[in-house]
Design a protein around this motif. Structure first.
Motif: not given
Length: 127
Positions: A79-80, A83-84, A87, A91, A96
């Motif tokens: 996920n980190p 996320r970039h 965007p 979450r 995902q």
């Protein structure tokens, strides 16, 4: 609509080429054309049957992974990074997991397996 015109163009160009060959004295051009069309249809069918099997296998494995929680765990682990990269995806969104599995399948070179996962991710993103 446009794809129908493309296919119509293919058939018309083949027919015109066959008429040119017939005008040049090749009397077996139409039987060759029919044989070629049926051989190509048979090849397309054989390929599609193989792809359906592969897609069913990978979609089944994806469903098992979703129910077991493996897909969500893997999605949380990456996920980190995602996320970039994405965007706009909130979450904890269901897409995902499918996006993670799609990118993983592409990185592993499993192109046919990545297609249904990508389609599932797009469906989740549209919902």
């Amino acid at each position: 609509m446009v794809l129908n015109l493309v296919w119509l163009g293919f058939f018309l160009s083949a027919f015109v080429a066959a008429l040119v060959a017939l005008a040049q004295g090749d009397m077996t051009v139409f039987p060759k054309l029919m044989t070629g069309m049926f051989d190509a249809a048979r090849t397309g069918f054989d390929i599609s049957i193989g792809l359906v099997g592969i897609m069913a296998l990978w979609l089944g494995l994806m469903k098992i992974g979703e129910r077991a929680g493996v897909v969500d765990g893997f999605a949380r682990a990456v996920n980190p990074v995602f996320r970039h990269l994405f965007p706009g995806v909130p979450r904890g969104h269901p897409a995902q997991g499918a996006m993670t599995m799609n990118i993983s399948a592409n990185l592993l070179g499993l192109d046919n397996a990545a297609t249904p996962l990508g389609l599932k991710a797009m469906q989740e993103l549209q919902a």
